[in-house]
Each structure stands twice: as C-alpha cells, then as structure tokens.
Design an enzyme around this catalytic site. Structure first.
Site, PDB file in Angstrom:
ATOM      1  N   GLY A  17       0.876  -1.173   0.000  1.00 25.36           N
ATOM      2  CA  GLY A  17       0.000   0.000   0.000  1.00 25.36           C
ATOM      3  C   GLY A  17       0.903   1.209   0.000  1.00 25.36           C
ATOM      4  O   GLY A  17       1.534   1.503   1.005  1.00 25.36           O
ATOM      5  N   HIS A  18       1.012   1.866  -1.143  1.00 28.65           N
ATOM      6  CA  HIS A  18       1.945   2.992  -1.276  1.00 28.65           C
ATOM      7  C   HIS A  18       1.163   4.285  -1.410  1.00 28.65           C
ATOM      8  O   HIS A  18       0.365   4.446  -2.332  1.00 28.65           O
ATOM      9  CB  HIS A  18       2.852   2.778  -2.497  1.00 28.65           C
ATOM     10  CG  HIS A  18       3.755   1.593  -2.345  1.00 28.65           C
ATOM     11  ND1 HIS A  18       4.665   1.222  -3.304  1.00 28.65           N
ATOM     12  CD2 HIS A  18       3.902   0.712  -1.333  1.00 28.65           C
ATOM     13  CE1 HIS A  18       5.330   0.150  -2.878  1.00 28.65           C
ATOM     14  NE2 HIS A  18       4.872  -0.180  -1.693  1.00 28.65           N
TER      15      HIS A  18
END
Ligand code: GDP
Ligand code: IMO
Ligand code: MG
Length: 432
Positions: free
Chosen positions: A42-43
């Site tokens: 999850g960036h």
C-alpha cells in the site's frame, strides 16, 4: 538523470514512505517499475492535499510523461488491478500506453486468497504471520511449484480451462483444510471477464525495458515491503514471500545487475511493523501510542494499527549491506517533532551476547533487547523546512547520527506527506 537506473527499496519492515519518495523522484524518471510483491503493498502518494493509495500500479502513474511497468516478479490479482485502474482513471489520469503488465507476472486468483486466509485461521498464536490475506504466499507457492498461471495466459483461448482446472484442484485443498469451497463457474467467469479487460495491457515488459534502456531512458524501480520482510533476509518466517531487497529488482524485471546505477534505501526516522513477528525496538507503552497517533500509523492496505518503536540502527546497517545502499531517503522526521528525548538502538543484547547485526533466527531476534543511546529532541515544527539550514541543530544532529551509525549519507529528507515537504540534500552538503 538520463539513462540512470535507480532501485528504491524499503529498509525496515515496509511502509517507510516509498510511495511518497517515488513520486518525488519520478519527475526525473521515464519509467517506474514494480518488481515484486502484489497488492499486499500500500503505497501512499499525496498530491495537493489529495491522498492516493496504490497497491499494484506503480507510484509514477501520477506523472503523465512517466510509463509504468508491473514486472514479471509480481503476483497480480486481476480484480484488484482493475479496481485500482478505475480509481486512477477517476482521479483524472490515463493508463493507455502508459501502464504495462508483464506477461511473465503470475496471477493471484480467488483460491489463493482463500488458501491464505484459511492457513492463517488454522495457525495458532505465535505461529500466525498476520498476512494481508491477499493470497500472496499461495500465489508464490504456485509459481515455485510450477503450477501458477501467468498474465500472458489471459490472452490465450484456453484461459478458462486453465483457471477451471486450478480452482477444482484448490477446492480439494480447501476442503482438506476444512474451509468452504469456491463456486468454480463463478471464479472462471469472473477471471475470463477480467482477462478480457486486462489483455490490452499485457506486454513483454523485458523487451520494453531493454528497448527503453537502448534509447537512454531512465528507470526507477519501486520496491514493495521492506528488507526485514524479504523472504531470504527478513525475520523469517514472519516475512512476505518475495525478495523485497535490491537484488529482486533484477530478477523481477529482466534488467541485469550491471545496468543498476544506484540504490536508495527508504528509512523511517523511527520503526514500524504491521503483522506478527519479532521487533526489538517495539514500544508497548504511551510513547508507542504517541508515535502511532502522530505518524498516523495505520496500514494503507488493511487499516491495521502498525506496531511502533524507536529507530533501529542494527536493522538499518544490515539493510545497507544486503541492498548495497548508496543513499538514504529519511522519512517522517517531522513525526518526532514533539519528543523531549529520542532514542536510537545501536546494538542488541541476547543470551548474554552482543549483536551488531541482525541474527538469522527469529527466536534469537525475539529475545534481543535493544542497547539505546539518547538524543535531545528539537521541539519545533519541521514541516515547512525547505533546506538543511532550516532545521534546528538537534534535528541535524539526529540525521548526522543516522549517517554515522550506518555509513550511508541521507540525500532526501522528508518532513511531511506531500511532494513539497521534501528536502533534497546535495551529495556533499556540509552537515552538523
Ligand atoms: P510505503 O508503503 O513505503 O509507500 O508507505 P505507506 O504509504 O504505507 O505509509 C507511509 C505513510 O506516511 C503514508 O501515509 C504517507 O502519506 C506518510 N508519509 C510519507 N512521508 C512522510 C513524512 O515525511 N512525514 C509524514 N508525517 N508522513 C509521511
Ligand atoms: P508496503 O509495500 C508492511 C506484511 C504483512 C505480514 C507479512 C506477510 O506497503 O511497504 P503477506 O500478505 O505479504 O503474505 O504478509 O508482511 N506486509 C507488509 N507490511 N508494508 C507492506 O507493504 C507489507 N506487505 C506485506 O503485514 O506481516
Ligand atoms: Mg505501505
């Protein structure tokens, strides 16, 4: 710089702020390439106050001139990827001719997720990994076992039959685990529908990237997870199932080691971890809660609260070694603004001996007690700083101490989630 290929990796247990740093660096890159992991990542990228979270799509997608590759080393959930593409489009960014899915990348199908969740359910406390339940481990098992389905198969006429055979096989395994089985026809029809939509993005990304290099274009490799979650170098078995370290950039993209010019390690100014497993500097007290609250340490993928602790120089030094880190991007320094004193772990003690590097055995790592040194806090707001000279002396000293403990210079300093909250430090800037 034209023609320069840079690998960016997470130096701790993930969530170091890789998405933000990639977004900052992408104004100089022609290509951004993910090379391992899947939608367990999850960036977060914050642009003009709007927050985007990417899981499979490279964080370069928000710069119109940049092309993005999902490389062969990933495991890709077609439904997840389609949902993410829809979000990117809704945000006003196109993907046609800019986003490519490697034909050698492996697919994550609903049975991988079911097997992942099922296994976690059957493990006892102390054994459970705390996975993201995105099917990552089972998909990499299929790849290593040579029973996986690759993205290229989505373009083949017998794709439906290939999926059907695998769902039937997985159902037998789920039944054996005592888990509910999947509706074969439904899984097949959804996979076929997704394949139809994704097929135009499927490409020989090895060929694409070599063509780009031949034209002198530059590539930025976007690592997912972090060194301590790497399947070889991390706190095994409490790790993910891929090589999150810099070496993975080559095997996960087809770009060879002699074409990598630079490795940047992203390092949070303290430490976090999400999921189970040893964490020597973890703070289970009010200080840990303050770090979580101020740093907004909740998972970008699962929303789980992240475990928080002081900066661990043993991990950072080890990470510098196994990745060959040339420079740090040090993030979230602003989260430490309010502390009177800040601690840094310089070594561990376990079983009557001192450890200067990370022990391989998770049991030993779990018994490690940190040896701390204390630094005075700066008690000032760093968010608006635009150069090193704007930082209070105590903050500069903290950065310098991280450099001296790791032997690696800090080149990028992040003091907030936005693009603008970034200080780029020239290679030989005067420090101290
Ligand atoms: P990644 O997985 O390494 O890309 O990191 P995540 O996106 O999972 O988590 C990093 C979080 O910290 C995100 O919410 C970012 O917006 C935020 N962030 C990144 N850099 C900074 C920083 O320098 N200061 C603060 N306060 N937040 C940051
Ligand atoms: P980014 O790229 C933090 C953790 C999970 C679990 C372990 C195994 O955002 O830094 P998996 O689902 O991969 O089998 O879970 O790895 N994990 C992450 N932790 N950041 C991530 O990605 C992670 N991806 C997986 O919490 O402990
Ligand atoms: Mg993350």
């Amino acid at each position: 710089m034209p023609g320069t290929n840079t690998v960016l990796i997470g130096a701790q247990w993930g969530d170091e702020g890789k998405g933000k740093v990639i977004d900052v660096l992408t104004d100089r890159a022609d290509w951004v390439v993910r090379y391992q992991g899947g939608n367990n990542a999850g960036h977060t990228v914050e642009i003009g106050g709007t927050r985007y979270v990417l899981h499979l799509v490279p964080s370069g997608i928000f710069r119109e001139r940049t092309k993005c590759v999902i490389g062969n080393g990933l495991v890709v959930d077609p439904a997840g990827l389609l949902a993410e593409i829809a979000e990117v489009r809704a945000a006003g960014f196109g993907v046609e001719g800019r986003l490519f899915l490697g034909d050698r990348a492996h697919l994550v199908l609903p049975y991988h997720r079911a097997l992942d969740a099922g296994r976690e359910r059957t493990l006892s406390d102390g054994e459970r990994i705390g996975t993201t339940q995105r099917g990552i481990g089972p998909a990499y098992v299929d790849k290593a076992q040579r029973t996986g389905l690759r993205a290229g198969a989505m373009c083949l006429p017998d794709f439906a039959d290939m999926v059907r055979a695998r769902v039937e096989d997985a159902n037998a395994r789920l039944a054996h685990q005592g888990q509910p089985v999947l509706d074969v026809a439904e899984v097949v029809s959804r996979a076929v529908a997704a394949a139809k939509e994704l097929a135009p993005l499927v490409a020989d990304t090895v060929d694409l990237l070599h063509g780009a290099m031949a034209r002198g274009e530059s590539i930025l490799f976007e690592g997912a997870q972090g060194t301590m979650l790497d399947v070889d170098f991390g706190s095994y078995p409490f790790v993910t199932s891929s090589n999150a370290t810099s070496g993975g950039a080559c095997t996960g993209s087809g770009v060879p080691p002699n074409r990598i010019d630079k490795v940047i390690g992203v390092l949070k100014a303290y430490t976090t971890r999400v999921g189970e497993g040893p964490f020597p500097t973890e703070l289970l007290d009010a200080t840990g809660e303050t770090l979580r609250a101020v740093g907004r340490e909740f998972g970008a993928t699962t929303g789980r609260p992240r475990r928080c602790g002081w900066f661990d120089a043993v991990v950072a030094r080890y990470s510098a070694r196994v990745n060959g880190i040339d420079a740090w991007a040090l993030t979230k320094l602003d989260v430490l603004d309010g502390f009177d004193t800040i601690r840094v772990c310089t070594a561990y003690e376990a079983d009557g001996r001192r450890h200067e590097t990370v022990p391989a055995d998770a049991g030993v790592l779990a018994r490690c007690r940190p040896v701390y040194e204390e630094h005075p806090g700066w008690k000032a707001v760093l968010r608006g700083a635009s150069g090193l000279a704007d930082l209070p002396a105590a903050a500069r000293a903290y950065v310098a101490r991280i450099e001296s403990l790791t032997g690696v210079p800090v080149e990028i300093l992040s003091v907030g989630p936005g693009r603008e909250n970034t200080i780029q430090i020239p290679a030989k800037a005067a420090r101290g």
